[in-house]
Design a protein around this motif. Structure first.
Motif, PDB file in Angstrom:
ATOM      1  N   LEU A 345       0.835  -1.210   0.000  1.00  0.00           N
ATOM      2  CA  LEU A 345       0.000   0.000   0.000  1.00  0.00           C
ATOM      3  C   LEU A 345       0.865   1.254   0.000  1.00  0.00           C
ATOM      4  N   ARG A 366      -5.458   4.215  -6.691  1.00  0.00           N
ATOM      5  CA  ARG A 366      -5.712   3.532  -5.423  1.00  0.00           C
ATOM      6  C   ARG A 366      -6.717   2.395  -5.613  1.00  0.00           C
ATOM      7  N   SER A 370      -4.456  -0.580  -4.964  1.00  0.00           N
ATOM      8  CA  SER A 370      -4.476  -0.759  -3.510  1.00  0.00           C
ATOM      9  C   SER A 370      -5.694  -1.530  -3.023  1.00  0.00           C
TER      10      SER A 370
END
Length: 510
Positions: A345, A366, A370
């Motif tokens: 992350l 993201r 992520s």
């Protein structure tokens, strides 16, 4: 049957005691690390050249010397810098005062002096310091007599920042920065004044500090008002002793720093660590609150959202990682799995910063890179929590529970590009409180604690905004009496940098 049952009971007791011993060893290792080891939580990979403080001394083995080929020498280019480097390697800019000391050539003295002439000069630079350099400003004001009327008049003395005070604004700004920026307590400053030949009461220094902070309070209030208009806030708490509880014992109080999305900070203060302070400070705030896992924040946000949902709560991944890092010594394999997930992350966040993505691109990155990692991480957390070999005191079990209970809050940054992955920026900014606590130890009164919060809010914000704190204080302490009260927000460090940084007030000393 009884012998079998007894054997199973003994095995269960031994397993439980082994687990308790492992937990106690982990605690001892933690205490050793706090005293002797490194405080950083950064992962270190095995380095054969780095030894262990508590490991047994290795036996030395003689090895034949190695021959290393030497490459041809290449002259290295000098690094470019805004500040020139002189012949002695000292770097300084034009604002640093210089004193030129002329040296005489021995050849120009004596009978053969006429045989020599000066064709050039060479300079050698050395950095010097004056201990406790103070200056007394003497304002010589002429007394004028009118010849015809024989009346006398005197030129008025320049106005001072504090009425009836013989402290120049440069001294006030210097004391504030020395104490709250460089953590030099007033009693040490008083000793330095005494060594410089100046006789003052230490109480006078305290009184001047208090009056100067009172002048800055409207600027602090304006900055606090602007911080609450942020889309995202980061909040934390840090302890400080303030006020006398009983003879020989001080009260335990807390600063609750709030970090705005335009790099401003507000050190609020409270005698309590309960959620009521969170409610009081966040009245009128609409946005996302980023905190650690302390329950007062979640309960406070829930109470704020009782009527209308105006505050979203996000949690810090650094605190989640910290729990697994503490378990690394006792459960190295499983804790390392969690650390690897979280490292992925942070690698994605570093890539976003390096590419300087805008809000939309950062959000897409993201969600693409992520979000799958977080999904795998929490699936792994759920699987690990099904294990039955953990005692409640096991640090890995605590870390798994911490992460599982905060799934929703830890995922907020995936849907909001304004939310940071952690509160590290706030923790860096609040270091001034622990640093001060190691020097002046405590605040004698609760009012003093509030004033420390006011001045630290402005000084730390100056650092965050790239503003010289001393220059800022010298200017605003003189400007605040002349500036319209309706525009006091222009004197906050964020806006002062735009309006007055190029044309600031100075002391008569300059």
């Amino acid at each position: 049957m009884k012998s079998v049952d007894n054997t199973q009971e003994l095995q269960a007791i031994i397993a439980k005691q082994s687990e308790e011993i492992a937990v106690l060893k982990q605690q001892v290792d933690w205490f050793k690390r706090q005293i002797f080891g490194r405080k950083s939580e950064k992962q270190l990979f095995d380095n054969p050249a780095q030894g262990d403080l508590f490991a047994d001394a290795p036996t030395e083995e003689k090895q034949p010397p190695k021959t290393t080929p030497v490459e041809a020498h290449q002259r290295r280019q000098k690094n470019k810098s805004d500040t020139d480097v002189n012949d002695t390697g000292l770097r300084f800019d034009e604002s640093v005062p210089q004193k030129v000391i002329e040296l005489e050539a021995p050849e120009l003295q004596g009978d053969n002096a006429d045989a020599y002439e000066i064709i050039d000069y060479k300079e050698t630079h050395r950095l010097a310091q004056q201990p406790g350099a103070y200056v007394v400003l003497v304002y010589r004001r002429p007394v004028v007599r009118h010849k015809a009327s024989e009346t006398l008049s005197t030129t008025a003395a320049p106005t001072n920042v504090l009425d009836g005070c013989y402290a120049d604004v440069s001294l006030l700004a210097g004391m504030l920065t020395d104490k709250f920026l460089y953590h030099l307590p007033l009693y040490r400053q008083h000793q330095r004044l005494t060594d410089a030949g100046i006789t003052l009461s230490r109480g006078s220094l305290t009184h001047w500090i208090q009056r100067a902070i009172d002048l800055l309070t409207p600027i602090y209030n304006a900055q606090r008002k602007h911080i609450l208009q942020s889309k995202t806030l980061a909040m934390d708490e840090v302890p400080i002793k303030a006020g006398r509880k009983q003879k020989g014992k001080m009260k335990q109080t807390w600063y609750w720093p709030i970090y705005g999305d335009q790099h401003e900070i507000d050190f609020t203060w409270s005698t309590s660590r309960g959620r009521q302070h969170v409610l009081d400070q966040l009245k009128g705030f609409k946005g996302t609150l980023l905190t650690d896992g302390y329950a007062a924040y979640s309960k406070g946000v829930a109470q704020l959202n009782a009527k209308e949902k105006t505050v979203h709560h996000a949690n810090c991944w650094a605190h989640c990682r910290r729990a697994f890092e503490k378990a690394l010594k006792m459960e190295p394999l499983d804790a390392q799995v969690a650390l690897d997930f979280i490292a992925a992350l942070y690698k994605n966040e570093a890539y976003i910063r390096d590419k300087d993505f805008d809000e939309q691109k950062a959000l897409q990155y993201r969600q693409t890179h992520s979000e799958p990692v977080i999904g795998e991480f929490f699936a792994w957390v759920y699987q690990q929590r099904q294990r039955t070999d953990f005692l409640p005191s096991n640090p890995l079990a605590k870390a798994l529970t911490y992460a599982h209970d905060r799934q929703t809050e830890l995922k907020v940054f995936l849907t909001n590009p304004h939310v940071a992955i952690d509160t590290n920026h706030l923790e860096r900014a609040l270091r001034v409180i622990p640093m001060g606590r190691k020097n002046y130890l405590f605040c004698w009164s609760e009012m003093g604690a509030k004033q420390v919060g006011i001045i630290q809010s402005l000084l730390v914000t100056c650092r965050l905004q790239g503003v010289n704190p001393y220059r800022y204080l010298v200017d605003v302490l003189q400007r605040i009496s002349l500036h319209p009260a309706s525009k006091v927000h222009e004197l906050t460090p964020r806006l002062w940098k735009e309006h007055f940084a190029e044309n600031f007030f100075t002391s008569d000393l300059d």
